[in-house]
Design a protein around this motif. Structure first.
Motif, short mmCIF file in Angstrom:
data_model
loop_
_atom_site.label_atom_id
_atom_site.label_comp_id
_atom_site.label_asym_id
_atom_site.label_seq_id
_atom_site.Cartn_x
_atom_site.Cartn_y
_atom_site.Cartn_z
N MET A 1 0.60 18.70 9.88
CA MET A 1 1.31 17.91 8.86
C MET A 1 1.39 18.74 7.58
O MET A 1 0.43 18.82 6.81
CB MET A 1 0.53 16.61 8.60
CG MET A 1 1.24 15.64 7.69
SD MET A 1 2.74 14.96 8.41
CE MET A 1 2.07 13.85 9.65
N PHE B 1 -13.76 16.67 6.28
CA PHE B 1 -12.99 17.88 6.53
C PHE B 1 -12.96 18.82 5.31
O PHE B 1 -12.26 19.82 5.35
CB PHE B 1 -11.56 17.54 6.98
CG PHE B 1 -11.51 16.98 8.37
CD1 PHE B 1 -11.78 17.79 9.47
CD2 PHE B 1 -11.24 15.63 8.60
CE1 PHE B 1 -11.76 17.27 10.76
CE2 PHE B 1 -11.22 15.11 9.88
CZ PHE B 1 -11.48 15.93 10.97
N SER C 1 -7.87 7.29 8.43
CA SER C 1 -8.26 5.96 7.93
C SER C 1 -7.34 5.42 6.85
O SER C 1 -7.55 4.32 6.35
CB SER C 1 -9.69 6.03 7.39
OG SER C 1 -9.71 6.83 6.24
N ARG D 1 -13.46 10.28 6.61
CA ARG D 1 -14.75 10.41 5.94
C ARG D 1 -15.41 9.07 5.67
O ARG D 1 -16.62 8.93 5.82
CB ARG D 1 -14.43 11.13 4.62
CG ARG D 1 -15.53 11.55 3.75
CD ARG D 1 -14.94 12.32 2.60
NE ARG D 1 -13.68 11.71 2.10
CZ ARG D 1 -12.96 12.19 1.11
NH1 ARG D 1 -13.34 13.29 0.49
NH2 ARG D 1 -11.87 11.58 0.72
N VAL E 1 -5.03 15.55 7.88
CA VAL E 1 -5.79 15.38 6.63
C VAL E 1 -5.31 16.38 5.57
O VAL E 1 -5.02 17.53 5.88
CB VAL E 1 -7.32 15.53 6.89
CG1 VAL E 1 -7.71 16.95 7.24
CG2 VAL E 1 -8.11 15.02 5.71
N PRO F 1 -1.70 5.89 -0.38
CA PRO F 1 -2.77 5.95 -1.38
C PRO F 1 -2.88 7.35 -2.00
O PRO F 1 -3.15 7.49 -3.20
CB PRO F 1 -4.03 5.61 -0.57
CG PRO F 1 -3.53 4.80 0.59
CD PRO F 1 -2.16 5.32 0.91
N LYS G 1 -13.54 2.38 5.69
CA LYS G 1 -12.10 2.45 6.00
C LYS G 1 -11.89 2.67 7.50
O LYS G 1 -10.94 2.15 8.09
CB LYS G 1 -11.44 3.55 5.18
CG LYS G 1 -11.20 3.10 3.73
CD LYS G 1 -10.96 4.23 2.78
CE LYS G 1 -9.69 4.99 2.98
NZ LYS G 1 -9.56 6.12 2.04
N VAL H 1 -16.18 12.22 9.75
CA VAL H 1 -16.18 13.67 9.52
C VAL H 1 -15.69 13.94 8.11
O VAL H 1 -14.76 13.29 7.65
CB VAL H 1 -15.18 14.39 10.48
CG1 VAL H 1 -15.33 15.91 10.36
CG2 VAL H 1 -15.33 13.95 11.90
N1 LIG Z 1 2.46 10.99 1.09
C1 LIG Z 1 3.42 11.91 0.99
O1 LIG Z 1 4.45 11.72 0.34
C2 LIG Z 1 3.24 13.24 1.68
C3 LIG Z 1 4.28 14.17 1.53
C4 LIG Z 1 4.14 15.40 2.15
C5 LIG Z 1 3.02 15.66 2.91
N2 LIG Z 1 2.04 14.74 3.03
C6 LIG Z 1 0.87 15.12 3.84
O2 LIG Z 1 0.57 14.09 4.75
C7 LIG Z 1 -0.85 14.06 4.98
C8 LIG Z 1 -1.35 12.65 4.76
O3 LIG Z 1 -1.03 12.30 3.43
P1 LIG Z 1 -1.23 10.81 2.88
O4 LIG Z 1 -0.34 10.71 1.71
O5 LIG Z 1 -1.15 9.84 3.98
O6 LIG Z 1 -2.75 10.91 2.36
P2 LIG Z 1 -3.75 9.72 1.92
O7 LIG Z 1 -3.02 8.49 1.64
O8 LIG Z 1 -4.56 10.31 0.80
O9 LIG Z 1 -4.70 9.56 3.18
C9 LIG Z 1 -5.52 10.65 3.52
C10 LIG Z 1 -6.48 10.28 4.62
O10 LIG Z 1 -7.35 11.39 4.81
C11 LIG Z 1 -8.71 10.98 4.63
N3 LIG Z 1 -9.44 12.06 3.98
C12 LIG Z 1 -9.25 12.57 2.75
N4 LIG Z 1 -10.12 13.57 2.53
C13 LIG Z 1 -10.88 13.68 3.65
C14 LIG Z 1 -11.94 14.53 4.02
N5 LIG Z 1 -12.44 15.47 3.20
N6 LIG Z 1 -12.47 14.39 5.25
C15 LIG Z 1 -12.01 13.44 6.10
N7 LIG Z 1 -11.00 12.61 5.80
C16 LIG Z 1 -10.44 12.74 4.57
C17 LIG Z 1 -8.62 9.74 3.79
O11 LIG Z 1 -9.69 8.85 4.05
P3 LIG Z 1 -11.13 8.94 3.34
O12 LIG Z 1 -10.88 9.39 1.95
O13 LIG Z 1 -11.67 7.61 3.46
O14 LIG Z 1 -11.90 9.90 4.14
C18 LIG Z 1 -7.36 9.09 4.34
O15 LIG Z 1 -7.62 8.48 5.56
C19 LIG Z 1 -1.45 15.09 4.05
O16 LIG Z 1 -1.66 16.30 4.74
C20 LIG Z 1 -0.39 15.27 2.99
O17 LIG Z 1 -0.44 16.54 2.39
C21 LIG Z 1 2.12 13.53 2.42
#
Ligand SMILES: NC(=O)c1ccc[n+]([C@@H]2O[C@H](COP(=O)([O-])OP(=O)(O)OC[C@H]3O[C@@H](n4cnc5c(N)ncnc54)[C@H](OP(=O)(O)O)[C@@H]3O)[C@@H](O)[C@H]2O)c1
Length: 323
Positions: free
Chosen positions: A170, A96, A48, A71, A123, A234, A75, A94
């Motif tokens: 990821m 997670f 989301s 979750r 996630v 975010p 969103k 869900v």
């Molecule tokens: N951004 C970076 O620079 C970066 C770098 C390396 C790796 N990564 C990896 O890429 C992945 C995505 O990162 P991102 O930066 O896109 O994260 P993000 O912006 O925080 O987005 C995370 C998503 O996961 C959902 N989420 C969070 N906790 C959850 C839960 N307990 N159950 C279900 N959904 C959940 C959030 O939506 P809700 O909170 O609404 O549920 C949101 O849709 C992660 O595994 C992160 O470690 C990111």
């Protein structure tokens, strides 16, 4: 002070690979591929927002049916709107950070006879403060690793993957700073918890788990591990505001970060015997420093450890994994 210096060294070492600069360099070598995904079902976790939403929206635009799991229902509703209200974008609410909720998702997918072509275990979060779930686990440990394990093992055990399916884990470039170590991965008190170190260990564990699954499942499904580079999402805005403030101009967009997952899920390259981790459609080594090779655990021990953690959440034996 030492940690600040280590971070500075780490960011300097990887700037040319993980920033947008690295993306631009590698993009020059990219070749066209067949992008249509009609008739496929993609299950994307954390769909989301951030990178997960970018993957879900683009997979949908290319013709896939997308099961978008996250979750927050508002969103998720926005995601469906972004896909024009299409029935091919199906929201699944869900949490997670909960083993039982993740198991319920597996049961629901099995009950409705879903067949998954591509699972993106996206996630994840970096959680500085110590937080314990109702099931007694440290929250980031379940969200980053244990739920991926439960979901993937459960879908595999229930025969939910189509022939030639792909699983994409990821991870993060942060894993280059951590060896596989089972202690410290799932703290049981605030005193033990180091959010950044735990995150890096979860992300290293995803790499190990990928190769454990490939060794067990022999390519059905094919399991890949990738990282997206440094991305303005975010999640980064919340967890690493200083990092975002200093590198903002060089961060990738979520759409750019989604590319490798879409490419892997579309082309499904053969699994290489020597492991590695994908970034920008290329396979990089899984280690950059000798110290991360010095592990106190191997992939089999990690697998057994995760089964133990699942079983500690309930009295039921975990049916997903056959040791
Ligand atoms: N951004 C970076 O620079 C970066 C770098 C390396 C790796 N990564 C990896 O890429 C992945 C995505 O990162 P991102 O930066 O896109 O994260 P993000 O912006 O925080 O987005 C995370 C998503 O996961 C959902 N989420 C969070 N906790 C959850 C839960 N307990 N159950 C279900 N959904 C959940 C959030 O939506 P809700 O909170 O609404 O549920 C949101 O849709 C992660 O595994 C992160 O470690 C990111």
């Amino acid at each position: 002070m030492l940690r600040a210096l280590a971070s500075l060294f780490f960011y300097a070492r990887f700037f040319h690979r993980f920033s947008r600069v690295g993306l631009r360099r590698r993009q020059r070598r990219w070749q066209a591929y067949s992008t249509r995904l009609d008739g496929q079902t993609w299950l994307v976790t954390g769909a989301s927002g951030g990178i997960g939403a970018a993957i879900a929206i683009e997979a949908h635009a290319r013709g896939a049916r997308v099961l978008a799991a996250a979750r927050n229902p508002d969103k998720l509703a926005e995601l469906v709107l972004a896909a024009g209200g299409s029935e091919r974008m199906q929201p699944l609410q869900v949490d997670f950070s909960s083993v039982s909720d993740t198991r319920r998702l597996v049961q629901a997918l099995t009950a409705s006879d879903e067949r998954i072509d591509v699972l993106v275990n996206n996630v994840g979060l970096l959680l500085d403060r110590f937080e314990r779930t109702l099931e007694g686990h440290e929250t980031s440990f379940v969200t980053n690793l244990l739920s991926h394990f439960v979901l993937t093992e459960g879908l595999h055990a229930d025969g939910r993957f189509t022939d030639g399916a792909a699983v994409i884990n990821m991870s993060s470039g942060g894993m280059y700073g951590a060896p596989l170590r089972l202690s410290g991965m799932a703290a049981s008190s605030a005193r033990q918890h180091d959010g950044m170190a735990a995150y890096a260990m979860h992300k290293r564990a995803q790499v190990e788990l990928t190769w454990a699954w490939n060794a067990r499942w022999l390519g059905q499904p094919r399991v890949y591990v990738m990282h997206p580079g440094w991305v303005d999402t975010p999640g980064v805005r919340t967890a690493l505001p200083w990092f975002r403030a200093s590198l903002r101009r060089f961060l990738r967009s979520a759409d750019e970060a989604a590319d490798t997952a879409l490419w892997l899920g579309s082309t499904r390259p053969p699994i290489a015997a020597d492991g590695g981790i994908w970034l920008d459609r290329e396979r990089d080594p899984a280690h950059a420093f000798a110290m991360t090779r010095k592990t106190t655990a191997d992939a089999a021990q990690l697998h057994a450890f995760l089964i133990g953690q699942v079983e500690s959440s309930s009295s039921a034996r975990f049916e997903g994994a056959v040791p």
